[in-house]
Write a protein that holds these residues in place. Structure first.
Motif, mmCIF file in Angstrom:
data_model
loop_
_atom_site.group_PDB
_atom_site.id
_atom_site.type_symbol
_atom_site.label_atom_id
_atom_site.label_comp_id
_atom_site.label_asym_id
_atom_site.label_seq_id
_atom_site.Cartn_x
_atom_site.Cartn_y
_atom_site.Cartn_z
ATOM 1 N N LEU A 79 7.920 26.283 -36.630
ATOM 2 C CA LEU A 79 9.077 25.628 -37.220
ATOM 3 C C LEU A 79 10.299 25.913 -36.366
ATOM 4 C CD1 LEU A 79 9.667 23.937 -39.724
ATOM 5 C CD2 LEU A 79 10.237 26.047 -40.920
ATOM 6 N N CYS A 80 10.977 24.854 -35.919
ATOM 7 C CA CYS A 80 12.123 25.015 -35.023
ATOM 8 C C CYS A 80 13.304 25.626 -35.767
ATOM 9 C CB CYS A 80 12.521 23.681 -34.402
ATOM 10 S SG CYS A 80 13.835 23.899 -33.174
ATOM 11 N N ARG A 81 13.914 26.633 -35.142
ATOM 12 C CA ARG A 81 15.061 27.354 -35.702
ATOM 13 C C ARG A 81 16.315 27.147 -34.855
ATOM 14 N NH1 ARG A 81 16.105 28.531 -39.513
ATOM 15 N NH2 ARG A 81 16.877 30.623 -39.298
ATOM 16 N N ALA A 82 16.291 26.236 -33.900
ATOM 17 C CA ALA A 82 17.437 26.019 -33.013
ATOM 18 C C ALA A 82 18.574 25.337 -33.779
ATOM 19 C CB ALA A 82 17.016 25.183 -31.803
ATOM 20 N N SER A 84 20.326 22.571 -33.420
ATOM 21 C CA SER A 84 20.220 21.160 -33.768
ATOM 22 C C SER A 84 19.392 20.974 -35.032
ATOM 23 C CB SER A 84 19.603 20.370 -32.608
ATOM 24 O OG SER A 84 19.435 19.019 -32.984
ATOM 25 N N CYS A 85 18.269 21.648 -35.102
ATOM 26 C CA CYS A 85 17.415 21.517 -36.284
ATOM 27 C C CYS A 85 18.096 22.115 -37.516
ATOM 28 C CB CYS A 85 16.052 22.165 -36.031
ATOM 29 S SG CYS A 85 15.006 21.164 -34.945
ATOM 30 N N GLN A 86 18.788 23.242 -37.330
ATOM 31 C CA GLN A 86 19.499 23.829 -38.465
ATOM 32 C C GLN A 86 20.572 22.884 -38.987
ATOM 33 O OE1 GLN A 86 20.698 27.945 -38.259
ATOM 34 N NE2 GLN A 86 19.007 28.421 -36.870
ATOM 35 N N SER A 87 21.269 22.214 -38.081
ATOM 36 C CA SER A 87 22.329 21.307 -38.513
ATOM 37 C C SER A 87 21.781 20.076 -39.234
ATOM 38 C CB SER A 87 23.194 20.870 -37.322
ATOM 39 O OG SER A 87 22.487 19.975 -36.492
ATOM 40 N N MET A 88 20.486 19.824 -39.053
ATOM 41 C CA MET A 88 19.859 18.665 -39.693
ATOM 42 C C MET A 88 18.958 19.058 -40.874
ATOM 43 S SD MET A 88 21.173 16.112 -38.216
ATOM 44 C CE MET A 88 20.142 14.760 -38.748
ATOM 45 N N GLY A 89 19.130 20.267 -41.379
ATOM 46 C CA GLY A 89 18.452 20.642 -42.615
ATOM 47 C C GLY A 89 17.217 21.498 -42.493
ATOM 48 N N SER A 90 17.011 22.140 -41.357
ATOM 49 C CA SER A 90 15.782 22.934 -41.224
ATOM 50 C C SER A 90 15.779 24.175 -42.117
ATOM 51 C CB SER A 90 15.526 23.327 -39.772
ATOM 52 O OG SER A 90 16.468 24.284 -39.326
ATOM 53 N N ASN A 91 16.957 24.651 -42.538
ATOM 54 C CA ASN A 91 16.966 25.827 -43.423
ATOM 55 C C ASN A 91 16.309 25.502 -44.764
ATOM 56 O OD1 ASN A 91 18.173 27.453 -41.513
ATOM 57 N ND2 ASN A 91 20.244 27.062 -42.249
ATOM 58 N N GLY A 123 12.422 20.992 -27.944
ATOM 59 C CA GLY A 123 12.853 19.914 -27.067
ATOM 60 C C GLY A 123 12.832 18.556 -27.746
ATOM 61 N N ASN A 124 12.886 18.569 -29.051
ATOM 62 C CA ASN A 124 12.832 17.333 -29.826
ATOM 63 C C ASN A 124 14.120 17.194 -30.651
ATOM 64 O OD1 ASN A 124 11.411 15.030 -30.532
ATOM 65 N ND2 ASN A 124 10.469 15.961 -32.324
ATOM 66 N N CYS A 125 15.234 17.618 -30.063
ATOM 67 C CA CYS A 125 16.509 17.725 -30.773
ATOM 68 C C CYS A 125 16.997 16.407 -31.353
ATOM 69 C CB CYS A 125 17.576 18.322 -29.859
ATOM 70 S SG CYS A 125 17.119 19.946 -29.197
ATOM 71 N N ALA A 126 16.718 15.307 -30.699
ATOM 72 C CA ALA A 126 17.158 14.001 -31.203
ATOM 73 C C ALA A 126 16.441 13.622 -32.490
ATOM 74 C CB ALA A 126 16.946 12.928 -30.146
ATOM 75 N N CYS A 127 15.361 14.321 -32.782
ATOM 76 C CA CYS A 127 14.577 14.024 -33.989
ATOM 77 C C CYS A 127 14.499 15.254 -34.894
ATOM 78 C CB CYS A 127 13.176 13.559 -33.604
ATOM 79 S SG CYS A 127 13.155 12.036 -32.659
ATOM 80 N N SER A 128 15.585 15.975 -35.004
ATOM 81 C CA SER A 128 15.621 17.188 -35.833
ATOM 82 C C SER A 128 15.552 16.833 -37.313
ATOM 83 C CB SER A 128 16.927 17.940 -35.567
ATOM 84 O OG SER A 128 16.986 18.389 -34.248
ATOM 85 N N PRO A 129 15.003 17.735 -38.128
ATOM 86 C CA PRO A 129 14.339 18.980 -37.778
ATOM 87 C C PRO A 129 12.913 18.738 -37.280
ATOM 88 C CG PRO A 129 14.426 18.760 -40.167
ATOM 89 C CD PRO A 129 15.140 17.570 -39.580
ATOM 90 N N GLY A 139 8.840 15.122 -35.670
ATOM 91 C CA GLY A 139 10.282 15.032 -35.757
ATOM 92 C C GLY A 139 10.727 14.464 -37.089
ATOM 93 N N ARG A 140 12.019 14.723 -37.390
ATOM 94 C CA ARG A 140 12.625 14.288 -38.655
ATOM 95 C C ARG A 140 11.755 14.702 -39.835
ATOM 96 N NH1 ARG A 140 13.665 9.764 -35.170
ATOM 97 N NH2 ARG A 140 15.861 9.754 -34.614
ATOM 98 N N VAL A 141 11.342 15.960 -39.821
ATOM 99 C CA VAL A 141 10.420 16.471 -40.835
ATOM 100 C C VAL A 141 11.188 16.748 -42.126
ATOM 101 C CG1 VAL A 141 8.735 18.249 -41.420
ATOM 102 C CG2 VAL A 141 8.974 17.500 -39.042
ATOM 103 N N SER A 142 10.837 16.025 -43.148
ATOM 104 C CA SER A 142 11.389 16.252 -44.482
ATOM 105 C C SER A 142 10.407 17.116 -45.261
ATOM 106 C CB SER A 142 11.591 14.921 -45.196
ATOM 107 O OG SER A 142 10.325 14.301 -45.415
#
Length: 155
Positions: A79-82, A84-91, A123-129, A139-142
């Motif tokens: 699970l990406c913790r970078a 970009s992913c955090q800003s798009m809801g990965s938490n 490396g999939n920042c455009a499709c975060s999280p 990408g764009r994992v809900s």
């Protein structure tokens, strides 16, 4: 894999790499690549081959989050913790994943199906999280997408 096969695998890797400069990390990576983890029983053999203490080898294994000392699950969820992913809801996704699987990072489900590991950029920042399972990157994992993926894998 039997105990003797594991021992043979570790010995082969040690023999191939022990004369390399800075051989400890290549050996540890080789063992983990071959077995999926670094068995505790391999530490004495690695230490002896490199003229290191067991504590030195164990210290390197425990320092780097990449190395595992227990067998991984059938599927490892990275699970990406970078940022970009955090800003798009990965938490929120992280909270759901941990609750759904019933494990935390660096743990494996009781049935051995899933392990959970943090990663700090796919490396999939455009499709975060984003997350990775095996060689597949999503990408764009809900929350719903995660559940669908896990259900498809047999959870």
């Amino acid at each position: 894999m039997t105990e003797s096969t594991i021992t043979e695998t570790v010995q082969t890797i040690i023999a191939e790499l022990k004369n390399k400069q800075g051989a400890l990390l290549p050996i540890l990576h080789g063992v983990q690549d071959a077995l999926g983890y670094i068995p505790a029983d391999s530490v004495p053999a690695i230490a002896e081959a490199l003229n290191l203490s067991r504590a030195e080898v164990h210290g390197v294994i425990s320092f780097y989050h990449y190395f595992r000392d227990t067998p991984p699950g059938k599927h490892t969820v990275h699970l990406c913790r970078a940022e970009s992913c955090q800003s798009m809801g990965s938490n929120a996704l992280e909270d759901h994943v941990k609750a759904k699987l019933g494990i935390d990072y660096h743990e494996t489900t009781a049935d051995g199906q899933f392990s959970l590991e943090p990663v700090y950029c796919l490396g999939n920042c455009a499709c975060s999280p984003a997350m990775q399972i095996g060689s597949d990157i999503y990408g764009r994992v809900s929350v719903a997408a995660f559940d669908d993926i896990i259900n498809d894998l047999g959870a």
